[in-house]
Write a protein that holds these residues in place. Structure first.
Motif, PDB file in Angstrom:
ATOM      1  N   THR A 570       0.838  -1.195   0.000  1.00  9.83           N
ATOM      2  CA  THR A 570       0.000   0.000   0.000  1.00  9.83           C
ATOM      3  C   THR A 570       0.873   1.244   0.000  1.00  9.83           C
ATOM      4  OG1 THR A 570      -1.688  -1.168   1.279  1.00  9.83           O
ATOM      5  CG2 THR A 570      -1.807   1.239   1.256  1.00  9.83           C
ATOM      6  N   TYR A 602      -2.736  -3.413   3.672  1.00  7.46           N
ATOM      7  CA  TYR A 602      -4.078  -3.052   3.215  1.00  7.46           C
ATOM      8  C   TYR A 602      -5.154  -3.513   4.178  1.00  7.46           C
ATOM      9  CZ  TYR A 602      -4.707  -7.906   1.724  1.00  7.46           C
ATOM     10  OH  TYR A 602      -4.828  -9.268   1.711  1.00  7.46           O
ATOM     11  N   ASP A 606      -8.103  -0.902   4.780  1.00  6.74           N
ATOM     12  CA  ASP A 606      -9.473  -1.254   4.410  1.00  6.74           C
ATOM     13  C   ASP A 606     -10.367  -1.412   5.632  1.00  6.74           C
ATOM     14  OD1 ASP A 606      -8.513  -1.213   1.865  1.00  6.74           O
ATOM     15  OD2 ASP A 606      -8.626  -3.359   1.507  1.00  6.74           O
ATOM     16  N   ASN A 609     -10.970   2.045   7.198  1.00  2.00           N
ATOM     17  CA  ASN A 609     -11.508   3.022   6.233  1.00  2.00           C
ATOM     18  C   ASN A 609     -10.589   4.234   6.067  1.00  2.00           C
ATOM     19  OD1 ASN A 609     -13.929   1.633   5.508  1.00  2.00           O
ATOM     20  ND2 ASN A 609     -14.771   2.197   7.511  1.00  2.00           N
ATOM     21  N   ALA A 611      -8.123   6.030   3.502  1.00  4.36           N
ATOM     22  CA  ALA A 611      -7.853   6.037   2.061  1.00  4.36           C
ATOM     23  C   ALA A 611      -6.352   6.124   1.806  1.00  4.36           C
ATOM     24  CB  ALA A 611      -8.564   7.214   1.406  1.00  4.36           C
ATOM     25  N   PRO A 615      -3.767   1.949  -3.598  1.00  4.40           N
ATOM     26  CA  PRO A 615      -3.989   0.750  -2.785  1.00  4.40           C
ATOM     27  C   PRO A 615      -3.165  -0.452  -3.237  1.00  4.40           C
ATOM     28  CG  PRO A 615      -5.772   0.992  -4.351  1.00  4.40           C
ATOM     29  CD  PRO A 615      -4.882   2.203  -4.531  1.00  4.40           C
ATOM     30  N   ARG A 731      -9.086  -2.108  -3.377  1.00  2.69           N
ATOM     31  CA  ARG A 731     -10.101  -1.062  -3.252  1.00  2.69           C
ATOM     32  C   ARG A 731     -11.048  -0.977  -4.439  1.00  2.69           C
ATOM     33  NH1 ARG A 731     -10.077   2.952   0.887  1.00  2.69           N
ATOM     34  NH2 ARG A 731      -9.101   1.936   2.668  1.00  2.69           N
TER      35      ARG A 731
END
Length: 742
Positions: A570, A602, A606, A609, A611, A615, A731
């Protein structure tokens, strides 16, 4: 594309234990998460011969086989026909020959080798076939240099984006790691060379790596940090394992009874040798009893190594039995028989610096390059509309085979991006180069070992003005920026995510004078690219990409190769968004606790939440793909031994042939335990012609649904509903299938 939801019921919940694969390796198949790379079990046909040799060895000779007799060899026993065990660093290619008792190169003229893409690049291909190609190719080079053990691959989980060895390690995901590591190991060992998988285990930072005590809960250990090692041992049948520098739960890894004896040798049935990392041994009796077999690199005379005179003294003093020493000698001999270094006339001879190996390096490099952004369709380059190209940045001419603290490769061939452009662009197109920035570092006295080399980040104004003039006078600008192997280096972690040497300001100013600016980042680890990303419309990520790295990169820019790389980690917007930093549990001091638990990479982004900038699994193409008609093979109950077989159509709706990576993530909407929002459990890379569709099949064993039940000390699949999310990054989920385990 709208998500499509399919429902099907799946069989009963169960606990299970993984079994060892024993069938012969027949083929590579990257479309299945259920490994088809079955390796043969260890060859135990020579145990009688080994018994005979052990009975003839003196204690002194046994000791000599268990410790370094040079920087990269142990002692042989000439009178019994037992050769030395020769080792070579090899993450990027077979290291040049060095002195017997120092790190000084010997200066030979016949120890050149192919420079292969770094581990991050291999992972970015998302292609197990290429991992096998890498292993087979580098294994051939090892044999040509008469090496017995290749000290690779290195694939520790990328816990922090600051990691000094992120460029060398593979991914932040245990599933992707194991699916790449197994074919790599098999490819190496088909050449009668032992792969040495490393660094076992939980070796996830360079800061205080020689002393830090890592504390991680058992579930996290089993689900995140051990799966790739387990697969390499059981499926790949790796012949050797390297113990790491750090401690785990109070004990150094090279004398850690739980990890070396209980798990590696007893639970997984490992029959090969445990080799220490260099200068990572701290005892004699404890180390040998707790699972170490071969000691390498300890500072001081070879005869004073812990497994040299002190081992002989410990046996004679009754602290160790000679039978315990014999067990480690047996393991060394077993590896020698497996790789045919002893009593064999048909050992493979290998090859090196060949056209075929350069082609292997090119194939990996070309599939590793990641297209991050192409908003104005500057790529692929439309050469019919270009008469002058400005090439800016030191990385246009830099080479990456050597550098930093750690293993590199002395190579005859390394094509730079500028050289490739000059060779590949039509002669009527003018190319003008400006360096743009200097690679300047602070003085050695100002450096912090834990934070890598300090950099000077102010731009040289003369170089900046020269670059701006060149850019302003050109049809298109390509900036080759990023990092290098002096800045990203073993033995130290970076202090932050900033691009060094003032490159962010350089890119912004060049973009202001010429909007047709393409930024190409060559690096091995994530950086803070927020300003760069907002400044340019076109952004490409490349790697320390081997002998053919320049050719592969320019072929992607010109469109001769359609990019298909996907990020293996990521890329965060901010360092503090990453789990080890959000939990303030990096780097620790005398000890470090992995407070994020199973939510690595990730999984954290994820689940929380958050961003990312880009990703995990992300990468664009010059064409577009649609996923259609996702389905599973059954509507009835699945049994314990079944797999879920997913099929779908991948449609190329663009005008260019290209490769796409179908990624399948698992989630459980309701669970009695903490789970990540999604976990990678299957993937397939597929080539699709323009206007055509290809059917993709991905097989996921129900066993992959399991979590590690700490109370039962076993794996368990929960009852209830599961979701399989199908997309082309963690994502970007395009279709979802609902399953039920009753």
């Amino acid at each position: 594309m709208k998500k499509n939801i399919l429902k099907v019921t799946v069989g009963m919940a169960f606990a299970f234990s993984f079994a060892s694969c024993t069938s012969q390796h027949k083929q590579i198949n990257n479309s299945s998460s259920d490994s088809l790379l079955d390796a043969p079990i260890s060859n135990l046909n020579y145990e009688a011969e080994i018994d005979s040799l052990i009975n003839k060895l003196t204690l002194e000779e046994k000791s000599g086989m268990l410790h370094g007799n040079s920087k990269f060899t142990t002692a042989g026993v000439e009178r019994l026909g037992i050769p030395a065990l020769t080792m070579a660093d090899g993450p990027l290619g077979i290291r040049e020959e060095i002195s017997r008792d120092s790190w000084e190169p010997l200066g030979w003229e016949n120890d050149f080798a192919t420079f292969y893409p770094a581990g991050g690049a291999v992972a970015a291909t998302w292609n197990p076939d290429l991992a096998y190609t890498f292993g087979k190719s580098i294994g051939e080079e090892a044999r040509d240099r008469s090496k017995d053990v290749l000290l690779a691959p290195a694939f520790n989980i990328i816990r922090t984006p600051l990691g000094g060895r992120t460029y060398e390690y593979f991914t932040e995901d245990p599933f992707l790691n194991k699916k790449l590591v197994v074919p790599y190991v098999i490819g190496v060992q088909e050449n009668d060379v032992a792969a040495c998988i490393k660094h076992y285990a939980v070796n996830n930072q360079e800061t205080n790596r020689g002393t830090v005590d890592v504390n991680v809960d058992e579930r996290t250990l089993r689900e995140i940090y051990l799966p790739a090692f387990k697969a390499a041992v059981i499926e790949g049948n790796a012949y050797s394992v390297m113990g790491a520098y750090n401690k785990f739960r109070g004990d150094y890894l090279n004398e850690n009874n739980y990890l070396l004896n209980d798990i590696l040798k007893n639970e997984w049935g490992f029959e090969g040798i445990v080799i220490s990392d260099w200068d990572a041994v701290h005892s004699t009796v404890k180390a040998l009893k707790n699972g170490l077999d071969v000691e390498m690199g300890t500072d001081g005379p070879f005869e004073d190594y812990y497994f040299a005179k002190p081992l002989i003294k410990a046996v004679k003093g009754g602290e160790l039995s000679e039978a315990e020493v014999d067990e480690s000698v047996r393991r060394v001999l077993r590896v020698m028989y497996n790789i045919k270094s002893i009593d064999s006339t048909d050992r493979k001879t290998g090859s090196r610096n060949t056209k075929e190996h350069l082609e292997d390096a090119y194939k990996i490099a070309s599939e590793a390059i990641v297209l991050l952004k192409n908003n104005e369709d500057l790529l692929p380059l439309n050469l019919e509309k270009v008469s002058k190209v400005a090439v800016i940045g030191a990385n246009a001419t830099r080479k990456f085979g050597l550098g930093g603290y750690g293993a590199g490769v002395k190579t005859k061939t390394e094509i730079t991006p500028l050289e490739a452009l000059e060779q590949k662009l039509p002669q009527n197109i003018e190319i003008e180069y400006a360096r743009g920035y200097e690679e300047n570092y602070v003085g050695q006295s100002e450096n912090n070992q834990n934070h890598g080399r300090g950099t000077i980040n102010e731009l040289n104004l003369d170089l900046l003005e020269e670059a701006k003039l060149v850019a302003k006078d050109s049809d298109i600008v390509i900036i080759f920026a990023g990092s290098n192997r002096d800045y990203e280096s073993e033995a130290s972690d970076r202090k932050d995510l900033e691009l060094p040497f003032g490159q962010v300001e350089l890119i912004k100013q060049i973009k202001e004078v010429n909007p047709n600016t393409i930024a190409v980042l060559i690096a091995g680890a994530p950086y803070d690219l927020r300003e760069v990303n907002s400044s340019v419309s076109t952004l490409v990520w490349s790697w320390f990409n081997g002998s053919e790295g320049g050719n592969a990169l320019i072929d992607v820019l010109t469109g001769d190769v359609n990019p298909s790389g996907k990020l293996p980690w990521t890329m965060p917007k901010r360092l503090e968004d990453s789990p080890a930093h959000a939990t303030k549990s990096f780097p620790g001091d005398d000890s470090v606790t992995y407070k994020e638990g199973i939510l690595v990479g990730y999984r954290w982004f994820d689940t929380k939440n958050i961003a990312p900038l880009y990703p995990f699994g992300y990468g664009l193409s010059y064409t577009t793909f649609n996923f259609k008609n996702a389905a599973v093979d059954k509507s009835e109950t699945y049994s314990v031994d079944d797999s879920v077989v997913i099929t779908l159509d991948v449609e190329n709706s663009g005008k260019r042939a290209g490769k796409e990576v179908v990624q399948v993530y698992l989630s459980k909407p309701t669970s009695r335990i903490e789970r990540a929002a999604k976990e990678l459990k299957g993937f397939s890379k597929v080539m699709v012609q323009p206007g055509k569709s290809e059917k993709v099949t991905i097989r996921i064993p129900i066993s992959e649904f399991a979590f590690y039940n700490v109370e039962k000390q076993d794996w368990e699949v929960e009852s209830g509903e599961y979701l399989l999310h199908i997309g082309n990054s963690s994502r970007n989920i395009l279709q979802t299938i609902s399953l039920r385990v009753d």
